[in-house]
Write an enzyme that holds these catalytic residues in place. Structure first.
Site, PDB file in Angstrom:
ATOM      1  N   ASP A 152       6.869   1.261  -8.432  1.00 37.56           N
ATOM      2  CA  ASP A 152       5.488   0.857  -8.698  1.00 37.56           C
ATOM      3  C   ASP A 152       5.424  -0.459  -9.474  1.00 37.56           C
ATOM      4  O   ASP A 152       6.226  -0.704 -10.376  1.00 37.56           O
ATOM      5  CB  ASP A 152       4.851   1.982  -9.535  1.00 37.56           C
ATOM      6  CG  ASP A 152       3.396   1.738  -9.835  1.00 37.56           C
ATOM      7  OD1 ASP A 152       2.607   1.723  -8.885  1.00 37.56           O
ATOM      8  OD2 ASP A 152       3.059   1.554 -11.015  1.00 37.56           O
ATOM      9  N   GLU A 206       6.354  -2.032  -4.423  1.00 36.09           N
ATOM     10  CA  GLU A 206       4.890  -2.094  -4.461  1.00 36.09           C
ATOM     11  C   GLU A 206       4.548  -3.374  -5.212  1.00 36.09           C
ATOM     12  O   GLU A 206       4.483  -3.405  -6.441  1.00 36.09           O
ATOM     13  CB  GLU A 206       4.296  -0.869  -5.159  1.00 36.09           C
ATOM     14  CG  GLU A 206       2.790  -0.759  -4.931  1.00 36.09           C
ATOM     15  CD  GLU A 206       1.928  -1.118  -6.137  1.00 36.09           C
ATOM     16  OE1 GLU A 206       0.725  -1.352  -5.940  1.00 36.09           O
ATOM     17  OE2 GLU A 206       2.434  -1.161  -7.273  1.00 36.09           O
TER      18      GLU A 206
HETATM   19  C1  GLC Z   1       0.181   0.584  -8.936  1.00 36.64           C
HETATM   20  C2  GLC Z   1      -0.520   1.821  -8.452  1.00 36.64           C
HETATM   21  C3  GLC Z   1      -1.894   1.880  -9.033  1.00 36.64           C
HETATM   22  C4  GLC Z   1      -1.799   1.861 -10.538  1.00 36.64           C
HETATM   23  C5  GLC Z   1      -0.954   0.697 -11.026  1.00 36.64           C
HETATM   24  C6  GLC Z   1      -0.590   0.854 -12.456  1.00 36.64           C
HETATM   25  O1  GLC Z   1      -0.423  -0.573  -8.502  1.00 36.64           O
HETATM   26  O2  GLC Z   1      -0.557   1.826  -7.057  1.00 36.64           O
HETATM   27  O3  GLC Z   1      -2.591   3.010  -8.601  1.00 36.64           O
HETATM   28  O4  GLC Z   1      -3.075   1.773 -11.094  1.00 36.64           O
HETATM   29  O5  GLC Z   1       0.267   0.597 -10.333  1.00 36.64           O
HETATM   30  O6  GLC Z   1       0.356   1.878 -12.591  1.00 36.64           O
END
Ligand code: GLC
Length: 649
Positions: free
Chosen positions: A284, A326
């Site tokens: 993430d 991500e």
């Molecule tokens: C990523 C997740 C999102 C979250 C962010 C902070 O972007 O997909 O849902 O708010 O990380 O953890």
């Protein structure tokens, strides 16, 4: 690579740890460690080499890899070896994914397990379960504020449930994807609690400052992620009497990766989840891993070095496990998360294709593919052993992360065009059937992102409310048109739970104090399984969407040209409403598919004379419907909001 200095260091480390491990069969471990150690050592040295305890930390790193290898179950080790042999296994066209919240989808992990046949019915064989690690009862950013990385949140189930689910999925040839939130922890995590109480090693796990001086320096160049609900990047903590760096929400504390202890903790956690049976780990917010004054604190070089190091380490212990990056950032930056090179500086094998997602939505709003064509033309070519995660919706908002230069080249003014898109999807634009909501409106920059379920953004909610049969049909066509693209583009298509049955916005979040400020909850549904049963009742939208998707998915799996070997060729055609590309089977060039998508609400024509290699005398068949495409003379006619996957008969 053999290099004496690092090798002799490795020998001394192994001499120190070996007595403990000597009864183990470490053959594969040693081969992989030997192959990767030069890279591991040089990366670790680049990042942490100046520290006096460098050698000790490196020893801890090797120890972590060995311990986790020893505790890796035989069936997982066997799978590692099989994947080493078939190293392109994840590029095949057979993979079709779905992302979901376990509670929203089926109550909890056991519920997800019970519904494995549902995925199989649809053809989904990769399931991304969003965060299930322990998080606070109240606000937890949908689980992305983790308070214990090694425990399952009791609301989702137990570790045993995960292991059973993973084993069950393995039996069914399905892949399990789990999240590891690398960038931050909840303020309730033990490390944060101890840091607050003044325990020394833990204070260095985060970024905290006694005055505003350093925070103010940072703020000069850092954008805000949640400007309306959590403005700024620092939060004052009364107990510590210090400012804590909190880039996301004020309860999400950013981890300090310039401290090797943090890296080693997170490495251990990654391998822990690999050992629970996850096939793929979604890392993430990777763009945020390194903080530097004077920068945006995104996409820093060191963030890439950290990921390369994570990958090299994971390959030693669990080489069959892949990483998803991500990183919802500009295309030139996203591409770097695959690594500089597929072998020597690899990072994540898979990355979210956020640009494609945003461009598809642009085509929906404008009913033409001008910007989509322009943006895809400029999408950098990725490494060979890397693949996109193609998606239409996910649990997050839609950011209009489209390059301004592309917007200009497509003939629009960037500011006005973005305004139009926001108005269109929030239903403000005259005649727009979309029912999205604004998200993270930034008063300072004028930026806004968009929330809303696929069906609501595509107009289905509006159409159902007004009982307009033609509008229902149009919205369903949009839903299918977009799925056609993620299934054929090249990469792993990732459906979003609920979209397969046309789930509309869920407004119940508005009355929940924990969720009401965050419009993303409008598209994080609780599946109504009675409604889902309507997928078996012809004439219902659920049936029409589910059945069509099922047919497309099974067609995709038969088309080897859809495997992702950088084998997509964008074709420039004169009709601006069409998006046309060819996919070719690299191992058999006669095996090709012409994918034609029409974003207009009227049928559109495509002259075959415009499509090189798809001449007049060919007999074509649509791989989805099994019929000849509609045509007149040598002109194909693509139905309103329709598409073809054409094969030569
Ligand atoms: C990523 C997740 C999102 C979250 C962010 C902070 O972007 O997909 O849902 O708010 O990380 O953890």
């Amino acid at each position: 690579m053999y290099e004496q200095q690092s090798h002799s260091l490795l020998n001394s480390i192994l001499n120190r740890i070996e007595p403990e491990f000597e009864k183990q069969d470490l053959r594969y471990f040693y081969t992989r460690l030997g192959a990767n150690f030069y890279a591991i050592h040089s990366l670790f040295e680049k990042i942490y080499g100046k520290r006096p305890d460098f050698a000790e930390q490196l020893l801890r790193l090797v120890e972590t890899l060995a311990r986790k290898y020893i505790s890796r179950k035989p069936e997982l080790r066997a799978r590692d070896i099989a994947r080493e042999q078939d190293y392109n296994w994840f590029l095949g066209q057979q993979w079709v994914g779905m992302a979901l919240y376990s509670n929203g989808f089926a109550g909890n992990l056991q519920g997800v397990r019970k519904h494995l046949p549902y995925f199989q019915e649809l053809g989904v064989n990769l399931v991304h379960i969003m965060p299930i690690m322990r998080c606070p009862e109240g606000k937890s950013d949908g689980g992305y504020a983790v308070s214990d990385f090694r425990e399952i949140d009791p609301r989702a189930g137990t570790l045993e449930d995960v292991r059973e689910l993973a084993a069950d999925m393995r039996e069914r040839d399905m892949l399990l994807v789990l999240d590891v939130v690398l960038n931050h922890t909840s303020d309730q995590h033990e490390w944060a609690v101890k840091a607050r109480a003044g325990y020394s090693p833990y204070a260095d796990y985060y970024f905290t400052f006694p005055t505003r001086n350093v925070p103010d320096m940072f703020e000069q160049s850092m954008p805000e992620v949640f400007p309306d609900t959590s403005p700024g990047n620092f939060t004052w903590n009364e107990e510590m009497q210090r400012w804590v760096m909190t880039v996301f929400n004020d309860y999400q504390w950013d981890l300090n990766y310039s401290n090797p202890a943090v890296f080693l903790e997170m490495l251990d956690i990654i391998l822990f989840w690999a050992n629970q049976g996850a096939d793929i780990l979604r890392l993430d917010a990777v763009a945020f891993l390194w903080k530097k004054i004077g920068s945006t604190c995104q996409n820093e070089r060191e963030a890439h070095l950290i990921l390369q190091l994570m990958k090299d380490c994971c390959q030693v212990t669990a080489p069959g496990v892949l990483f998803i990056a991500e990183a919802i950032v500009a295309p030139v930056e996203v591409i770097k998360y695959f690594g500089e090179d597929a072998v020597i500086a690899k990072e994540c094998e898979i990355a979210y294709n956020a640009t494609f997602m945003a461009l598809m939505w642009d085509a929906v709003a404008t009913r033409n593919a001008k910007l989509l064509n322009q943006g895809i033309r400029n999408l950098p070519v990725k490494l060979d052993q890397a693949t996109w995660l193609n998606y239409i919706r996910c649990h997050d908002d839609i950011g209009l992360g489209i390059d301004d230069r592309d917007i200009v080249l497509a003939g629009y003014n960037p500011h006005e065009h973005r305004r139009f898109l926001i108005d269109f999807f929030t239903g403000e634009y005259p005649g727009s059937p979309a029912r999205g909501l604004p998200f993270a409106r930034n008063e300072k920059t004028g930026d806004t992102r968009i929330s809303g379920s696929l069906a609501s953004l595509a107009g289905l909610q509006h159409a159902l409310d007004s009982g307009d049969a033609q509008a229902i049909d149009t919205a369903i066509r949009v839903v299918l048109l977009l799925h056609n693209l993620i299934l054929s583009f090249g990469g792993i298509p990732l459906l979003y739970y609920g979209d397969e049955i046309g789930t509309v916005n869920d407004e119940t979040y508005r009355s929940d104090p924990v969720k009401m400020d965050d419009s993303r909850w409008v598209h994080r549904p609780y599946i109504d399984w009675q409604r889902a049963a309507r997928r078996n009742e012809p004439e219902t939208p659920e049936y029409q969407i589910f059945t069509a998707l099922k047919t497309m998915i099974s067609a995709r799996k038969e088309l080897q040209a859809f495997a992702d070997f950088n084998n997509r060729y964008l074709l420039e055609v004169s009709n601006p409403h069409l998006f046309v590309f060819e996919r070719t089977n690299l191992f058999k060039s006669s095996d090709r598919v012409l994918v034609v998508s029409n974003f207009h609400t009227q049928p559109q024509k495509l002259s075959l004379d415009e499509v090189p290699g798809w001449g007049r005398n060919m007999s074509l068949v649509d791989a989805v419907g099994g019929q000849q495409p509609e045509h007149f003379d040598h002109t194909l006619v693509i139905p309103a909001l329709g598409f073809y996957w054409l094969l030569e008969r």
